[in-house]
Design a protein around this motif. Structure first.
Motif, PDB file in Angstrom:
ATOM      1  N   PHE A   1       0.813  -1.222   0.000  1.00  0.00           N
ATOM      2  CA  PHE A   1       0.000   0.000   0.000  1.00  0.00           C
ATOM      3  C   PHE A   1       0.845   1.269   0.000  1.00  0.00           C
ATOM      4  N   GLY A   2       2.095   1.171  -0.506  1.00  0.00           N
ATOM      5  CA  GLY A   2       2.927   2.372  -0.575  1.00  0.00           C
ATOM      6  C   GLY A   2       2.387   3.391  -1.547  1.00  0.00           C
TER       7      GLY A   2
ATOM      8  N   VAL B   1      -7.771  -0.666   6.829  1.00  0.00           N
ATOM      9  CA  VAL B   1      -6.626  -0.889   5.964  1.00  0.00           C
ATOM     10  C   VAL B   1      -5.416  -0.045   6.354  1.00  0.00           C
ATOM     11  N   GLY B   2      -5.637   1.070   7.051  1.00  0.00           N
ATOM     12  CA  GLY B   2      -4.532   1.963   7.405  1.00  0.00           C
ATOM     13  C   GLY B   2      -3.768   1.552   8.637  1.00  0.00           C
ATOM     14  N   VAL B   3      -4.223   0.520   9.343  1.00  0.00           N
ATOM     15  CA  VAL B   3      -3.515   0.055  10.535  1.00  0.00           C
ATOM     16  C   VAL B   3      -2.453  -0.944  10.081  1.00  0.00           C
ATOM     17  N   VAL B   4      -1.319  -0.415   9.624  1.00  0.00           N
ATOM     18  CA  VAL B   4      -0.214  -1.220   9.097  1.00  0.00           C
ATOM     19  C   VAL B   4       1.093  -0.639   9.625  1.00  0.00           C
ATOM     20  N   GLY B   5       2.124  -1.464   9.639  1.00  0.00           N
ATOM     21  CA  GLY B   5       3.387  -1.019  10.210  1.00  0.00           C
ATOM     22  C   GLY B   5       3.247  -0.867  11.712  1.00  0.00           C
ATOM     23  N   THR B   6       2.838  -1.931  12.384  1.00  0.00           N
ATOM     24  CA  THR B   6       2.474  -1.832  13.795  1.00  0.00           C
ATOM     25  C   THR B   6       3.573  -2.341  14.718  1.00  0.00           C
TER      26      THR B   6
ATOM     27  N   VAL C   1       1.291   2.802  15.011  1.00  0.00           N
ATOM     28  CA  VAL C   1       1.056   2.553  13.589  1.00  0.00           C
ATOM     29  C   VAL C   1       1.931   3.506  12.768  1.00  0.00           C
ATOM     30  N   GLN C   2       3.058   2.994  12.279  1.00  0.00           N
ATOM     31  CA  GLN C   2       3.922   3.831  11.446  1.00  0.00           C
ATOM     32  C   GLN C   2       3.303   4.091  10.082  1.00  0.00           C
ATOM     33  N   GLY C   3       2.383   3.236   9.667  1.00  0.00           N
ATOM     34  CA  GLY C   3       1.752   3.400   8.359  1.00  0.00           C
ATOM     35  C   GLY C   3       0.729   4.505   8.297  1.00  0.00           C
ATOM     36  N   ASN C   4       0.496   5.230   9.402  1.00  0.00           N
ATOM     37  CA  ASN C   4      -0.443   6.349   9.383  1.00  0.00           C
ATOM     38  C   ASN C   4       0.072   7.474  10.281  1.00  0.00           C
ATOM     39  N   GLN C   5      -0.206   8.705   9.885  1.00  0.00           N
ATOM     40  CA  GLN C   5       0.471   9.872  10.441  1.00  0.00           C
ATOM     41  C   GLN C   5       0.228  10.151  11.931  1.00  0.00           C
TER      42      GLN C   5
ATOM     43  N   GLY D   1       9.105  -1.981   0.445  1.00  0.00           N
ATOM     44  CA  GLY D   1       9.899  -1.339   1.483  1.00  0.00           C
ATOM     45  C   GLY D   1       9.196  -0.331   2.359  1.00  0.00           C
ATOM     46  N   LEU D   2       7.997   0.120   1.980  1.00  0.00           N
ATOM     47  CA  LEU D   2       7.238   1.057   2.806  1.00  0.00           C
ATOM     48  C   LEU D   2       6.092   0.322   3.492  1.00  0.00           C
ATOM     49  N   CYS D   3       5.811   0.700   4.734  1.00  0.00           N
ATOM     50  CA  CYS D   3       4.812  -0.033   5.511  1.00  0.00           C
ATOM     51  C   CYS D   3       3.402   0.549   5.383  1.00  0.00           C
ATOM     52  N   GLY D   4       3.222   1.611   4.603  1.00  0.00           N
ATOM     53  CA  GLY D   4       1.895   2.202   4.431  1.00  0.00           C
ATOM     54  C   GLY D   4       1.920   3.209   3.305  1.00  0.00           C
ATOM     55  N   ASN D   5       0.824   3.945   3.143  1.00  0.00           N
ATOM     56  CA  ASN D   5       0.784   5.001   2.125  1.00  0.00           C
ATOM     57  C   ASN D   5       1.941   5.968   2.310  1.00  0.00           C
TER      58      ASN D   5
END
Length: 802
Positions: free
Chosen positions: A54-55, A636-641, A646-650, A686-690
């Motif tokens: 989801f990058g 879907v935005g709860v990624v990179g936990t 949650v690093q995948g969301n600001q 390589g990226l854990c979220g948007n």
């Protein structure tokens, strides 16, 4: 000892073999060292990082801050294809000229070209399941490559090599065809990411024997283009995918030179020799056709593809070399420079070579002496991407704020998050405010300060007047001013609405104070404490609160339900693990655990609310250590936990730095290293979220330096754990600032001591002025925490309560 001639001969051969092996090894070593020495900074960028999962990044060609983003599209439907590209796919629809980097919306993908070899003109791309049903082509990943300013792929179905490069405003295509009776280049104006039903008619004309020009209506934004071909057309024609003539049952017309409609396109055809190259130059403008013509003539009057490619590479190398890192870890170096690339890539200019741009009032204006920027994804970018630019791209900061001032003046009201210079109030909060104030506090002041201050103040105190819609204002403003918070039975996402408006008000207070407006500063500093009005001491969460002052009931064993109040609806019960769905949810893309910490302007005040440093650190430890699960429905935005982090969301991005405010900076050092090492990797995944217009990448760039802008609007950066042995930043006026980490390693993540310009440094922040003045910040690193470093009142970063 006597040696027989036979034995001597054998020994001689063995010695010769060993000497040969040594010479080969030395030669290879020299070659390897030479290869490393020849490697430039730009060579560390991998445009494919973030194209998987989801990058939502794109791998295509673009220049720094360029208006054209020329990239392949796999699909246009669904959230997965927000950038048009998803690495897992194996067929390409074509190459379009506009893309957004890592966003969670579907937009862009305008002015698509696709080369084919086919006697039959196909006017639709066909499906991924059956590429032969349209003009799309299969390809192999081994035949695809990308570097800054360049993209290449072999289209397997017709054996066509497609290469892309760009200037700022002109995309350049080079297609190498096989020997064929009918080689085609298709132009599809119906193609767009998202296929928005608000898009209107597009139109084009075939002019002469080698030019097509026209415009595309992309959801109300008109994009003008001029496409010039290196060889006169052998054949040409038009199509309309929405219409089939009753006589031919086809929707295309040979030798027709003009078409208008929702899904129209053109084809041009050639008889080609083996490996014959045909080039296309496509200039765009958001103003008019004349602007596109000027852009083409000024930036790309000739046909030297390789020069354009080299110029784009040099431009990127120059930007990237503003930051130099020292490390033996090649993977981390690739991640770092790709993150710098993405942080710069996120900002696109919007004016033509003559300075003209389409204003937010739908009138043509001229940017005199500055670059105009049409996109501000500010809920994502105010936290780290804009602050990073104040360090590594200082020549662009004033232009960004001037663009905001121009929009505000032309439209008559301060916008918030928006794209393509179309007024927007997207996302919660009012986050052009911190972009403006952060620039001012850091010394970037070449813009209409009074004008923007008055616009920010007006929006913070008033509802938008007619003819502006109510949605143009701050959501829940009336209640926020009267009861001190946004009520959950009135406002969607009421908790972050309150928290983020309180932070925005603090930003306005900072600017008011700097401008000597004491009464305004006092008012907005008071409102900056409104975050306390949604803190519930019983549950120790920022909790939804109704207009009558009561808290939203806890869920307990109740089944979650929806409450309807007029046109508003919301979840009936408070569940700290629930993210939920809009418009019922109480938090923005997060839950109560993740939004508890969103008090960037008053971290010390938050520490106090949660019972002091010991209780605060325990609560924060729990946040990182607890189960990552959330209440259904899953989001879907709860990624990179890491726990509930949650690093995948600001909303989580600043949280690891909070330990600095509670006398536990070693825990910040540990957590930030953990995030960098676990959640940033090489390769497409390589990226854990948007990526969200540079927000994930800029977090990594700053954090890997060992600093982070915890409170944009303050001139300070809080200290984390530097990832590299040394980072050298070329700041203003030919000065450099270096961050050195001695004895640094994957295990030695803790700061033992530090010096700034040779003097002892025992605080957990550094100021922008200290960085931009040049100098050297040196850390001694170790494997165990030094719990006395960075401790004490004077060591704390800025906090409103302090």
């Amino acid at each position: 000892m006597n040696t027989s001639p036979k034995k001597y001969s054998i020994l001689k051969k063995i010695r010769f073999i060993w000497l040969s092996v040594i010479c080969i090894a030395v030669a290879l070593s020299i070659q390897s060292c030479s290869g490393e020495a020849d490697k430039e900074t730009v060579d560390y960028v991998d445009p494919f990082i973030g194209t998987d999962y989801f990058g939502h990044t794109f791998p295509g060609a673009v220049t720094p801050f360029g208006m054209v983003q020329l990239s392949p599209d796999h699909d246009t439907q669904g959230w997965t294809y927000s950038s048009g590209y998803s690495y897992a796919d194996s067929s390409i629809m074509g190459f379009s000229h506009t893309h957004f980097s890592g966003v969670g919306m579907t937009s862009g993908g305008d002015i698509l070209l696709m080369p084919t070899v086919n006697d039959k003109i196909q006017t639709s791309p066909g499906s991924k399941e059956n590429p032969d049903s349209g003009y799309r082509s299969r390809y192999n990943k081994a035949d695809e490559s990308a570097s800054p300013g360049y993209y290449s792929v072999l289209l397997k179905d017709d054996h066509i090599k497609a290469e892309l490069t760009t200037t700022k405003r002109v995309g350049m295509h080079r297609y190498t065809f096989p020997k064929a009776r009918r080689s085609n280049i298709l132009l599809d104006l119906g193609h767009e990411i998202g296929n928005d039903d608000k898009s209107g008619y597009s139109m084009f004309k075939i002019v002469g024997d080698s030019t097509i020009e026209g415009y595309k209506d992309a959801n109300g934004t008109i994009i003008y283009f001029v496409a010039k071909f290196s060889r006169p057309f052998d054949y040409y024609g038009t199509w309309d995918s929405d219409y089939n003539t009753p006589e031919s049952a086809e929707g295309f017309w040979p030798y027709k030179n003009e078409e208008k409609g929702l899904n129209v396109g053109a084809f041009v055809s050639y008889t080609t020799k083996e490996n014959e190259q045909i080039l296309v130059k496509v200039a765009i403008s958001f103003v008019n056709l004349e602007g596109a013509r000027k852009n083409l003539q000024t930036e790309l009057p000739d046909w030297d593809f390789d020069k354009v490619k080299d110029d784009a590479r040099k431009a990127w190398n120059e930007e990237l070399q503003r930051v130099e890192v020292t490390t033996d870890n090649e993977a981390q170096k690739q991640i770092f420079y790709t993150a710098v690339y993405r942080s710069i890539l996120a900002q696109y200019i919007g004016q033509d070579v003559d300075g003209q741009y389409m204003g937010m009032d739908n009138k043509v204006h001229t940017a005199k002496g500055y670059d105009f920027y049409p996109n501000f994804s500010c809920w994502d970018t105010y936290r780290s991407q804009h602050p990073l630019l104040t360090i590594i791209a200082p020549n662009h900061v004033n232009d960004l704020v001037k663009s905001i001032a121009a929009k505000t003046s032309e439209y008559g009201w301060l916008p918030a998050q928006h794209f393509r210079n179309v007024f927007g109030q997207g996302m919660v909060g009012d986050h052009l405010v911190p972009v403006i104030v952060d620039a001012y506090i850091k010394g970037y002041r070449d813009w209409d300060i009074e004008g923007l201050y008055n616009a920010m103040k007006r929006k913070a105190l008033e509802l938008p007047p007619a003819p502006f819609p109510a949605s143009a204002g701050r959501s829940g403003l009336t209640d926020y001013m009267s009861v001190g918070y946004a009520p959950c039975d009135v406002v969607t996402e009421s908790v972050p609405n309150t928290l983020e408006l309180a932070y925005n008000d603090w930003c306005i207070a900072r600017l008011a104070e700097a401008l000597g407006k004491k009464a305004d500063a006092e008012l907005f500093y008071k409102r900056a404490q409104n975050y306390k009005n949604v803190y519930d001491s019983d549950t120790q969460f920022m909790r939804p609160r109704k207009k009558d002052g009561s808290w939203l009931p806890e869920k307990g064993n109740n089944e979650q339900d929806t409450v309807f109040v007029g046109n508003h609806r919301y979840y009936q019960y408070f569940d700290p693990l629930l993210v939920g769905r809009r418009p019922m949810r109480h938090y923005t893309e997060s839950n109560a655990w993740q939004y508890l910490w969103s008090v960037q302007h008053d971290a010390k005040g938050l520490v106090n609310l949660l019972g002091g440093e010991e209780a605060f650190n325990k609560r924060l430890d729990t946040f990182f250590e607890m189960d990552a699960s959330i209440s259904e429905p899953k989001y879907v935005g709860v990624v990179g936990t890491i726990g509930q982090y949650v690093q995948g969301n600001q909303p989580s991005h600043h949280v690891a730095y909070l330990y600095n405010y509670a006398s536990a900076p070693w825990k910040t050092q540990m957590r930030t290293r953990e995030i960098m090492q676990k959640l940033y990797r090489t390769g497409p995944g390589g990226l854990c979220g948007n990526e969200d217009m540079g927000s994930l990448s800029s977090w990594f760039v700053l954090s890997s330096m060992g600093i982070y802008p915890f409170t944009p609007g303050s001139s300070q950066y809080v200290i984390g754990s530097p990832l590299f042995e040394e980072v050298e930043i070329k700041v203003k006026d030919n000065k450099t600032f270096s961050i050195v980490a001695k004895n640094n390693s994957a295990k030695n993540i803790y700061i033992q001591s530090a010096t700034l310009n040779g003097k002892p440094f025992n605080r957990t922040y550094i100021d922008q002025s200290e960085i931009m003045a040049g100098g050297e910040l040196v850390f001694e690193m170790g494997a165990t925490p030094n719990k006395s470093w960075g401790i004490g009142r004077d060591a704390l970063p800025y906090s409103f309560s302090k």
